[in-house]
Design an enzyme around this catalytic site. Structure first.
Site, short mmCIF file in Angstrom:
data_model
loop_
_atom_site.label_atom_id
_atom_site.label_comp_id
_atom_site.label_asym_id
_atom_site.label_seq_id
_atom_site.Cartn_x
_atom_site.Cartn_y
_atom_site.Cartn_z
N TYR A 169 25.47 71.53 71.03
CA TYR A 169 24.77 72.57 71.81
C TYR A 169 23.52 73.05 70.85
O TYR A 169 22.47 73.05 71.01
CB TYR A 169 25.50 73.76 72.15
N SER A 225 31.18 79.86 83.17
CA SER A 225 30.48 81.39 82.53
C SER A 225 31.48 82.45 82.64
O SER A 225 31.12 83.44 83.27
CB SER A 225 29.27 81.43 83.10
N HIS A 278 20.48 72.25 80.61
CA HIS A 278 20.12 72.50 79.27
C HIS A 278 18.58 72.68 79.42
O HIS A 278 17.68 72.19 78.68
CB HIS A 278 20.47 71.13 78.44
N GLY A 319 36.48 79.39 79.57
CA GLY A 319 36.06 78.09 78.79
C GLY A 319 35.87 76.98 79.64
O GLY A 319 36.05 75.93 78.79
N GLY A 357 33.10 76.29 81.42
CA GLY A 357 31.77 75.98 81.99
C GLY A 357 31.34 76.77 83.16
O GLY A 357 30.13 76.34 84.02
N ASP A 380 23.27 82.09 82.55
CA ASP A 380 24.36 82.72 82.84
C ASP A 380 24.40 84.33 83.45
O ASP A 380 24.81 84.85 84.37
CB ASP A 380 25.38 82.51 81.71
P1 ADP Z 1 32.78 79.86 79.57
O1 ADP Z 1 31.74 81.00 79.77
O2 ADP Z 1 32.34 78.48 80.13
O3 ADP Z 1 33.89 80.37 80.32
P2 ADP Z 1 32.69 80.45 76.81
O4 ADP Z 1 33.17 79.85 75.60
O5 ADP Z 1 31.24 81.03 76.79
O6 ADP Z 1 33.03 79.86 78.10
O7 ADP Z 1 33.45 82.02 77.17
C1 ADP Z 1 34.89 82.19 76.86
C2 ADP Z 1 35.30 83.13 76.07
O8 ADP Z 1 34.88 84.52 76.87
C3 ADP Z 1 36.60 83.37 75.79
O9 ADP Z 1 37.10 82.41 74.72
C4 ADP Z 1 37.12 84.76 75.57
O10 ADP Z 1 36.69 85.17 74.30
C5 ADP Z 1 35.98 85.63 76.61
N1 ADP Z 1 36.48 85.76 77.77
C6 ADP Z 1 36.17 85.46 78.95
N2 ADP Z 1 36.85 86.02 80.09
C7 ADP Z 1 37.91 86.95 79.43
C8 ADP Z 1 38.66 87.88 79.73
N3 ADP Z 1 39.11 87.97 80.98
N4 ADP Z 1 39.45 88.35 78.86
C9 ADP Z 1 39.28 88.20 77.44
N5 ADP Z 1 38.08 87.51 77.08
C10 ADP Z 1 37.56 86.55 78.01
MG MG Z 2 29.74 81.06 78.40
#
Ligand code: ADP
Ligand code: MG
Length: 373
Positions: free
Chosen positions: A217, A123, A35, A119, A121, A168
């Protein structure tokens, strides 16, 4: 070539009947500096050997087709409509948010496959953005890499609507093999920080995601803005520990204290890393976690449990939550020889307490985004 890339090529050929170029952009584990990026301070992440792969080839149909193998779901749009699309409030926003900024003269097919847990963390979103930009024709060899970072962040800020900092996307582009990367989120310079030998890094996924995370956030971003305004500085990057006594609101004071002390911990962590002092690195991990837990209040019961248990295990130097908080992963620094015992001990304890097995990711610091073929 990595086996994953081979699988992605095969899946692309089967679906689109063409031979693609293949790209890779990694996820990340933030070692320390949580953060702090949106406060224009310091962060120290590694790019990890979990990545989003994209395969891409032009088509003659004048459309953009995008297919996510992870979701088994695809969509298509005429390319002359891309600039006028509005957010659909789903995963395609990450893709369109990037692609609408990259001029596309011809139709294109893109297949996406990510080994980054979504989802959690680590990225997956930045890995998706950066690998999508490469698939859409971004020239990694000739265009400034920092422009790619900014373009991808803009997609997430302005099209997806998440007010994330720059870490990220930055580490997904600038990751370094065997090193953490200390990023100055104001000057946007970075330096590689080689990791000591014999050190293992394991992320543990709590597999929970509390509702609070998005709203909280935004609240933290706003609270840091109030703290900076009270102190009359552009951002908390410019605040000293002494100056914080001028903040009268106790909550705002807590938030600011986390950010200011966390920036200091990044500097101390980098110094400890450079001198191979894994004990100090671990202690800074735990201090960072306590600050996020008590001052910034973005941890949760499951993350605290994972940290509290981890630091009692033989061979563990330190543990902390990583990423935005309210669930997702912890990051653990330990002796390479202690990894198996660490995982079984954490698994048993977490299973007993919460009735689920956490997921473990043994991560290595890897290079940033690249073209694979
Ligand atoms: P993090 O970045 O921590 O994994 P976020 O909420 O920032 O979590 O991002 C997750 C989102 O990114 C998912 O809900 C989806 O919308 C998108 N995403 C990530 N990877 C993929 C993938 N391989 N196919 C489709 N969507 C994806
Ligand atoms: Mg993210």
């Amino acid at each position: 070539m990595a086996i994953t890339a081979q699988l992605v090529i095969e899946a692309f050929e089967k679906r689109f009947n063409a031979t693609p170029d293949v790209f890779r952009a990694p996820g990340r584990v933030n070692l320390i500096g949580e953060h702090t990026d949106y406060n224009l301070g310091f962060v120290c992440p590694i790019a990890i050997d979990f990545a989003c792969y994209t395969a891409s080839a032009p088509n003659r149909d004048g459309v953009l087709r995008v297919f996510s193998l992870n979701l088994d779901e695809g969509r298509e749009w005429p390319i002359d409509r891309l600039a006028s699309l509005v957010p659909a409030k789903d995963w395609t926003d990450y893709v369109i948010g990037v692609i609408r900024q990259i001029p596309m003269a011809r139709g294109r097919d893109i297949l996406i496959y990510s080994t980054v847990p979504v989802g959690s963390g680590l990225s997956s979103s930045a890995a998706l953005e950066v690998s999508t930009a490469l698939a859409a024709g971004w020239d990694l060899e000739h265009a400034p890499r920092l422009d790619l970072v900014k373009l991808c962040r803009r997609a997430e800020n302005e099209f997806v609507g998440v007010p994330c900092g720059i870490m990220d996307q930055y580490i997904s582009v600038f990751g370094q093999d065997g090193s953490a990367v200390k990023i100055d989120c104001r000057s946007l310079d970075h330096e590689a920080v080689a990791l000591p030998a014999g050190l293992a890094i394991v992320a543990v996924n709590s597999l929970v995601k509390h509702e609070l995370s998005q709203g909280a956030y935004r609240d933290r971003v706003a609270e840091c803005g109030r703290a900076a305004a009270t102190l009359g500085v552009e951002s908390l990057r410019d605040a000293s520990l002494d100056a914080l006594s001028r903040i009268t609101d106790p909550i705002i004071l807590q938030r600011a204290r986390h950010v200011v002390t966390e920036d200091l911990r990044v500097e101390q962590f980098v110094a400890a890393c450079r001198s191979g002092d894994v004990g100090a690195m671990g202690r800074l991990f735990v201090e960072s976690h306590r600050s996020l837990q008590h001052d910034y209040e973005v941890s949760c019961e499951e993350l605290d449990f994972l940290v509290d248990h981890a630091i009692r295990i033989e061979g563990v130097h330190g543990a902390r939550m990583t990423g935005g908080g309210f669930g997702g992963c912890t990051v653990n620094l330990l002796q390479a020889s202690a990894v198996d015992l660490f995982e079984s001990s954490i698994r048993d304890a977490y299973q007993l307490r919460y009735g689920i097995d956490p997921a473990f990711y043994r991560v290595k610091a890897t290079a940033g985004a690249s073209k694979l073929s």
